[in-house]
Design a protein around this motif. Structure first.
Motif, mmCIF file in Angstrom:
data_model
loop_
_atom_site.group_PDB
_atom_site.id
_atom_site.type_symbol
_atom_site.label_atom_id
_atom_site.label_comp_id
_atom_site.label_asym_id
_atom_site.label_seq_id
_atom_site.Cartn_x
_atom_site.Cartn_y
_atom_site.Cartn_z
ATOM 1 N N PRO A 1 0.827 -1.204 0.000
ATOM 2 C CA PRO A 1 0.000 0.000 0.000
ATOM 3 C C PRO A 1 0.864 1.257 0.000
ATOM 4 O O PRO A 1 1.983 1.265 0.502
ATOM 5 C CB PRO A 1 -0.796 -0.109 1.306
ATOM 6 N N VAL A 2 0.317 2.320 -0.582
ATOM 7 C CA VAL A 2 0.995 3.612 -0.616
ATOM 8 C C VAL A 2 0.532 4.441 0.576
ATOM 9 O O VAL A 2 -0.666 4.581 0.814
ATOM 10 C CB VAL A 2 0.684 4.367 -1.919
ATOM 11 N N GLU A 3 1.484 4.955 1.320
ATOM 12 C CA GLU A 3 1.175 5.854 2.433
ATOM 13 C C GLU A 3 1.746 7.232 2.079
ATOM 14 O O GLU A 3 2.964 7.409 2.034
ATOM 15 C CB GLU A 3 1.786 5.352 3.734
ATOM 16 N N LEU A 4 0.864 8.180 1.805
ATOM 17 C CA LEU A 4 1.301 9.532 1.444
ATOM 18 C C LEU A 4 1.397 10.370 2.708
ATOM 19 O O LEU A 4 0.395 10.631 3.376
ATOM 20 C CB LEU A 4 0.304 10.160 0.462
ATOM 21 N N LEU A 5 2.604 10.784 3.042
ATOM 22 C CA LEU A 5 2.837 11.601 4.235
ATOM 23 C C LEU A 5 2.897 13.069 3.821
ATOM 24 O O LEU A 5 3.892 13.511 3.240
ATOM 25 C CB LEU A 5 4.144 11.185 4.919
ATOM 26 N N VAL A 6 1.849 13.802 4.108
ATOM 27 C CA VAL A 6 1.756 15.210 3.712
ATOM 28 C C VAL A 6 2.291 16.077 4.842
ATOM 29 O O VAL A 6 1.845 15.960 5.992
ATOM 30 C CB VAL A 6 0.299 15.591 3.386
ATOM 31 N N ARG A 7 3.226 16.947 4.514
ATOM 32 C CA ARG A 7 3.816 17.842 5.501
ATOM 33 C C ARG A 7 3.776 19.281 4.991
ATOM 34 O O ARG A 7 4.053 19.548 3.829
ATOM 35 C CB ARG A 7 5.267 17.449 5.797
ATOM 36 N N ASP A 8 3.423 20.186 5.914
ATOM 37 C CA ASP A 8 3.400 21.612 5.611
ATOM 38 C C ASP A 8 4.817 22.168 5.791
ATOM 39 O O ASP A 8 5.385 22.103 6.880
ATOM 40 C CB ASP A 8 2.421 22.318 6.553
ATOM 41 N N SER A 9 5.381 22.706 4.720
ATOM 42 C CA SER A 9 6.731 23.265 4.815
ATOM 43 C C SER A 9 6.739 24.631 5.485
ATOM 44 O O SER A 9 7.806 25.147 5.817
ATOM 45 C CB SER A 9 7.345 23.385 3.414
ATOM 46 N N GLY A 10 5.536 25.198 5.682
ATOM 47 C CA GLY A 10 5.476 26.526 6.284
ATOM 48 C C GLY A 10 5.980 27.576 5.317
ATOM 49 O O GLY A 10 6.141 27.335 4.127
ATOM 50 N N ALA A 11 6.279 28.731 5.847
ATOM 51 C CA ALA A 11 6.689 29.842 4.982
ATOM 52 C C ALA A 11 8.021 30.429 5.404
ATOM 53 O O ALA A 11 8.349 31.553 5.046
ATOM 54 C CB ALA A 11 5.606 30.933 4.982
ATOM 55 N N THR A 12 8.809 29.658 6.188
ATOM 56 C CA THR A 12 10.106 30.150 6.644
ATOM 57 C C THR A 12 11.158 29.062 6.450
ATOM 58 O O THR A 12 10.830 27.870 6.432
ATOM 59 C CB THR A 12 10.079 30.539 8.130
ATOM 60 N N PRO A 13 12.426 29.428 6.326
ATOM 61 C CA PRO A 13 13.488 28.416 6.207
ATOM 62 C C PRO A 13 13.505 27.441 7.380
ATOM 63 O O PRO A 13 13.792 26.252 7.194
ATOM 64 C CB PRO A 13 14.763 29.258 6.162
ATOM 65 N N ALA A 14 13.180 27.914 8.592
ATOM 66 C CA ALA A 14 13.195 27.033 9.760
ATOM 67 C C ALA A 14 12.119 25.953 9.655
ATOM 68 O O ALA A 14 12.369 24.775 9.938
ATOM 69 C CB ALA A 14 13.009 27.849 11.035
ATOM 70 N N THR A 15 10.899 26.350 9.273
ATOM 71 C CA THR A 15 9.825 25.362 9.156
ATOM 72 C C THR A 15 10.076 24.424 7.978
ATOM 73 O O THR A 15 9.720 23.242 8.036
ATOM 74 C CB THR A 15 8.464 26.051 9.000
ATOM 75 N N GLU A 16 10.688 24.933 6.922
ATOM 76 C CA GLU A 16 11.031 24.072 5.786
ATOM 77 C C GLU A 16 12.026 23.000 6.204
ATOM 78 O O GLU A 16 11.861 21.816 5.875
ATOM 79 C CB GLU A 16 11.600 24.924 4.650
ATOM 80 N N ALA A 17 13.068 23.404 6.944
ATOM 81 C CA ALA A 17 14.075 22.449 7.387
ATOM 82 C C ALA A 17 13.469 21.401 8.314
ATOM 83 O O ALA A 17 13.793 20.210 8.233
ATOM 84 C CB ALA A 17 15.216 23.185 8.087
ATOM 85 N N ALA A 18 12.572 21.831 9.192
ATOM 86 C CA ALA A 18 11.926 20.889 10.117
ATOM 87 C C ALA A 18 11.067 19.889 9.355
ATOM 88 O O ALA A 18 11.036 18.689 9.696
ATOM 89 C CB ALA A 18 11.078 21.662 11.129
ATOM 90 N N ALA A 19 10.380 20.345 8.322
ATOM 91 C CA ALA A 19 9.537 19.448 7.531
ATOM 92 C C ALA A 19 10.383 18.427 6.781
ATOM 93 O O ALA A 19 10.017 17.245 6.681
ATOM 94 C CB ALA A 19 8.696 20.260 6.553
ATOM 95 N N VAL A 20 11.517 18.866 6.252
ATOM 96 C CA VAL A 20 12.418 17.934 5.561
ATOM 97 C C VAL A 20 12.931 16.872 6.528
ATOM 98 O O VAL A 20 12.946 15.678 6.207
ATOM 99 C CB VAL A 20 13.592 18.699 4.916
ATOM 100 N N ARG A 21 13.341 17.282 7.717
ATOM 101 C CA ARG A 21 13.836 16.322 8.706
ATOM 102 C C ARG A 21 12.750 15.325 9.100
ATOM 103 O O ARG A 21 13.024 14.126 9.271
ATOM 104 C CB ARG A 21 14.339 17.062 9.947
ATOM 105 N N ALA A 22 11.512 15.813 9.246
ATOM 106 C CA ALA A 22 10.415 14.925 9.635
ATOM 107 C C ALA A 22 10.181 13.849 8.582
ATOM 108 O O ALA A 22 9.964 12.668 8.919
ATOM 109 C CB ALA A 22 9.140 15.739 9.859
#
Length: 370
Positions: free
Chosen positions: A68-89
């Motif tokens: 099965p496919v599990e699509l993990l949707v993450r909000d990157s936010g609008a700042t470099p900090a939130t983007e980096a956190a989303a990538v790590r997650a």
């Protein structure tokens, strides 16, 4: 005694085999990364919906290789900090690869993070030429700004335009500025003239009203708004206030419901290109369209289609990947891939090229350009 022990071992092995056979297959985890909280949040929702529908249809058909496919949707936010956190997650969740983002500037900021993590990033809609022809973890499904600008220059020149005025939103300087520069080069090479070229969008730049006044003062025979849908609509409204009755165009990424909603009657007649044919009567697209409207209660757009196609690429590549093969190599080794409306072929850098179709706003809808 030995016979009893052997019998016990056999029974244990059979029990474990039966248990393993009853256990569900581990899912294929695919990330989707997009900004759902910034000024372009609505655009990204369209892309998310396309990917989500593809995942649901894949699962209805047995998933990828029986998993099965599990699509993990993450909000990157609008700042470099939130983007980096989303990538790590997503990295920590063990995704096979990530689809997104849907913005060239965000892709440029995130790419070093994905390169460092060794996670493939499949971007459905980015056009920025600065991201192309690079050996990295980024694969691009859309055509480049150069290809887009060249098509626009040829179309406008063929329709008799010789004196054009441009207004460029510099909040997305790499993508918009790159498109503007490529367009100017292509149009002047055909013998056309750029009679005004103004920028807006940052603190010291003129307002939309002042920018359009500058364009009109140069006496153009057409207006080019290098901006997204909302900002192209703002410029068109200012042109209407100044009683300009000139043909208008905007680049591919202005094609969005927000252009129609924010622009109203002011954007009637505006021409843009789209990598999707929303009037397509083919069976594949009609089935997708019907399912999309039923699932989300709204019409799909080119972002929805591009994200759906990205999932199509992912499904085939991962299903036929060789043992130990990276996701990037699996995607590039195979193909071309058949999307909803056109074939997708990657070059050795992982860059694809999609055909675009010119459309015009008529009656509050995007219609084929006659």
């Amino acid at each position: 005694m030995a016979a009893a022990l052997n019998a016990c071992r056999v029974a244990t092995c059979l029990a474990l085999a039966l248990l393993a056979g009853c256990m569900p297959a581990a899912p294929v985890r695919i990330g989707l990364l997009a900004d759902f909280s910034g000024r372009n949040a609505r655009f990204n929702v369209d892309g998310r919906n396309g990917a989500l529908l593809a995942a649901e249809r894949l699962n209805a058909g047995g998933g990828i290789g029986g998993r099965p496919v599990e699509l993990l949707v993450r909000d990157s936010g609008a700042t470099p900090a939130t983007e980096a956190a989303a990538v790590r997650a997503l990295r920590d969740a063990g995704v096979a690869l990530v689809i997104g983002p849907f913005s060239s500037p965000v892709a440029a900021r995130m790419l070093p993070l994905f390169d460092a993590a060794g996670v493939l990033l499949l971007c459905p809609t980015s056009t920025d030429a600065a991201l192309r022809e690079r050996d990295d973890q980024l694969l691009l499904l859309n055509r480049s700004t150069r290809a887009s600008a060249s098509d626009y220059a040829g179309m406008l020149h063929a329709r008799g335009h010789r004196r054009l005025a441009l207004a460029t939103d510099m909040r997305n300087a790499s993508n918009n500025g790159g498109w503007r520069d490529a367009f100017v080069q292509a149009f002047t090479a055909l013998g056309g003239h750029i009679v005004a070229d103004t920028e807006f969008g940052v603190a010291a730049d003129p307002t939309a009203y002042a920018a359009v006044r500058t364009l009109l003062a140069a006496g153009p025979d057409g207006l080019v708004f290098v901006a997204n849908g909302v900002d192209a609509a703002r410029l068109a409204q200012q042109a209407a206030k100044l009683h300009a009755k000139l043909p208008m165009v905007a680049p591919d990424w202005a094609e969005d419901r927000s252009l129609l909603e924010a622009g109203g009657s002011a954007v009637e007649g505006l021409v843009l290109a789209s990598a999707a044919r929303l009037d397509d009567e083919g069976a594949a697209y009609r089935g997708f369209h019907q399912a999309y409207v039923a699932r989300f209660g709204t019409e799909p757009n080119y972002r929805s289609i591009a994200a759906y196609d990205a999932m199509t690429v992912v499904a085939r590549a991962l299903a036929q990947a060789r043992p130990g093969e990276s996701a990037r190599n699996a995607v590039l080794r195979q193909g071309p891939y058949q999307g909803l409306q056109q074939s997708i072929a990657f070059d050795r850098f992982g860059d694809a090229a999609r055909q675009a179709y010119f459309r015009v706003v008529q009656g509050g809808r995007f219609e084929p350009l006659p």
